[in-house]
Design a protein around this motif. Structure first.
Motif, PDB file in Angstrom:
ATOM      1  N   VAL A 225       0.939  -6.554  -5.985  1.00  0.00           N
ATOM      2  CA  VAL A 225       0.287  -6.588  -4.676  1.00  0.00           C
ATOM      3  C   VAL A 225       1.369  -6.730  -3.597  1.00  0.00           C
ATOM      4  O   VAL A 225       2.510  -7.094  -3.899  1.00  0.00           O
ATOM      5  N   PRO A 226       1.036  -6.446  -2.327  1.00  0.00           N
ATOM      6  CA  PRO A 226       2.045  -6.491  -1.259  1.00  0.00           C
ATOM      7  C   PRO A 226       2.829  -7.796  -1.159  1.00  0.00           C
ATOM      8  O   PRO A 226       4.040  -7.774  -0.912  1.00  0.00           O
TER       9      PRO A 226
ATOM     10  N   GLN B 118       3.149   2.048   5.547  1.00  0.00           N
ATOM     11  CA  GLN B 118       2.183   1.855   4.471  1.00  0.00           C
ATOM     12  C   GLN B 118       2.417   2.918   3.405  1.00  0.00           C
ATOM     13  O   GLN B 118       3.101   3.906   3.635  1.00  0.00           O
ATOM     14  N   SER B 119       1.846   2.686   2.246  1.00  0.00           N
ATOM     15  CA  SER B 119       1.885   3.697   1.190  1.00  0.00           C
ATOM     16  C   SER B 119       0.559   4.442   1.188  1.00  0.00           C
ATOM     17  O   SER B 119      -0.474   3.890   1.569  1.00  0.00           O
TER      18      SER B 119
ATOM     19  N   GLY C 185      -2.229   2.674  -1.691  1.00  0.00           N
ATOM     20  CA  GLY C 185      -2.955   1.452  -1.364  1.00  0.00           C
ATOM     21  C   GLY C 185      -3.387   1.360   0.081  1.00  0.00           C
ATOM     22  O   GLY C 185      -4.406   0.741   0.402  1.00  0.00           O
ATOM     23  N   ASP C 186      -2.627   1.986   0.994  1.00  0.00           N
ATOM     24  CA  ASP C 186      -2.939   1.968   2.434  1.00  0.00           C
ATOM     25  C   ASP C 186      -3.079   0.543   2.979  1.00  0.00           C
ATOM     26  O   ASP C 186      -3.872   0.304   3.887  1.00  0.00           O
ATOM     27  N   ASN C 187      -2.307  -0.395   2.445  1.00  0.00           N
ATOM     28  CA  ASN C 187      -2.472  -1.792   2.847  1.00  0.00           C
ATOM     29  C   ASN C 187      -1.821  -2.115   4.185  1.00  0.00           C
ATOM     30  O   ASN C 187      -2.332  -2.920   4.954  1.00  0.00           O
ATOM     31  N   ASN C 188      -0.653  -1.527   4.466  1.00  0.00           N
ATOM     32  CA  ASN C 188       0.069  -1.826   5.710  1.00  0.00           C
ATOM     33  C   ASN C 188       0.319  -3.333   5.826  1.00  0.00           C
ATOM     34  O   ASN C 188      -0.034  -3.964   6.821  1.00  0.00           O
ATOM     35  N   GLN C 189       0.917  -3.923   4.770  1.00  0.00           N
ATOM     36  CA  GLN C 189       1.132  -5.365   4.744  1.00  0.00           C
ATOM     37  C   GLN C 189       2.569  -5.754   4.380  1.00  0.00           C
ATOM     38  O   GLN C 189       3.053  -6.792   4.824  1.00  0.00           O
ATOM     39  N   THR C 190       3.231  -4.960   3.570  1.00  0.00           N
ATOM     40  CA  THR C 190       4.507  -5.375   2.987  1.00  0.00           C
ATOM     41  C   THR C 190       5.565  -5.656   4.047  1.00  0.00           C
ATOM     42  O   THR C 190       6.269  -6.673   3.975  1.00  0.00           O
TER      43      THR C 190
ATOM     44  N   GLN D 122      -4.416 -11.309  -6.374  1.00  0.00           N
ATOM     45  CA  GLN D 122      -5.691 -10.610  -6.301  1.00  0.00           C
ATOM     46  C   GLN D 122      -5.855  -9.753  -7.547  1.00  0.00           C
ATOM     47  O   GLN D 122      -4.880  -9.441  -8.232  1.00  0.00           O
TER      48      GLN D 122
END
Length: 249
Positions: A93-94, A118-119, A122-127, A215
């Motif tokens: 996870v990020p 973001q990737s 996953g499109d999370n935009n968190q890392t 998660q």
């Protein structure tokens, strides 16, 4: 100035993905894999800064399976000087990725960390944001223009209301947006040179990072198919369907 560019191995953007029969994940067998497009933009920007004489070295790092070395070689063919792979078969996870990248930062001591916003899987935009917090460094996300000035960096970033210009002291973290640049194509001579550039492989244990299960994915499902449209004979029939069937008016 040393620039560290984290990159990710993802399914090629032109490939149609399928969900596994048990709905546990996306089926990756026999699919074409590629460098994440936003990561490619970040590599291009780092290489351009080096070509301008603003950076002395560009180091790319990828966290993933052994097969991810192909994407690291691609990044080096685009102009990166050397690569580091944190080899793992785990789906991280990020937050876990940010912790591992922070360990790499402590080891490499780059002045600038430049990564995609973001990737596309996953499109999370968190890392990037999590990494900046762990480093205790300034950050500028959604960058559309990056300039090195007065011992720091000036970033034009895209926001809902238009553009915002921020100045950061080094070290700092920048995440690249789509309009930052257009990545170059790797030439055949550079692809051959990339095979001889150094690529160091380390494990999670080597970095001394303890990762928790933050998660868990319970189920992956394909989106429902879009229903075909229907032709109506009059405006009255259209209004009737919108009111009684679609219930949007």
């Amino acid at each position: 100035m040393k620039i560290l560019v984290p990159v990710k191995r993802v399914v090629d953007a032109n490939v149609k993905v399928r969900v596994k029969a048990d709905e546990s994940a996306v089926e990756l067998a026999n699919l074409k894999m590629a460098l994440n497009p936003f990561c490619e933009i970040a590599v291009e920007e780092a290489v351009r800064l080096k070509e301008q004489g603003k950076a002395s070295e560009v180091v790319v790092v990828c966290i993933g399976p052994k097969a991810a070395q192909e994407q690291l070689r691609t990044a080096m063919a685009l102009g990166a000087d050397r690569a580091i792979q944190v080899e793992t078969e785990q789906e991280l996870v990020p937050l876990s990725i940010a912790k591992l990248l922070n360990a790499i930062v402590q080891k490499e001591q780059p002045e600038l960390v430049l990564l995609g916003k973001q990737s596309i899987d996953g499109d999370n935009n968190q890392t990037g944001q999590m990494l900046a917090a762990l480093m205790g460094a300034g950050q500028a996300t959604f960058a559309s223009e990056v300039s090195v000035v007065d011992g720091g960096v000036q970033v034009v970033r895209e926001i809902d209301g238009g553009l915002q210009t921020v100045s950061l002291k080094l070290p700092s973290v920048i995440t690249a947006d789509l309009r930052l640049n257009e990545p170059r194509y790797a030439s055949l001579p550079n692809i051959m040179k990339a095979k001889r550039k150094p690529l160091d492989v380390v494990s999670i244990d080597d970095l001394g990072v303890a990762l928790g299960e933050h998660q868990k994915v319970l189920k992956v499902a394909a989106p429902s198919e879009r229903q075909a449209g229907v032709m109506v004979g009059s405006v009255e029939e259209l209004v009737d369907k919108l009111k009684n069937e679609a219930k949007v008016v």
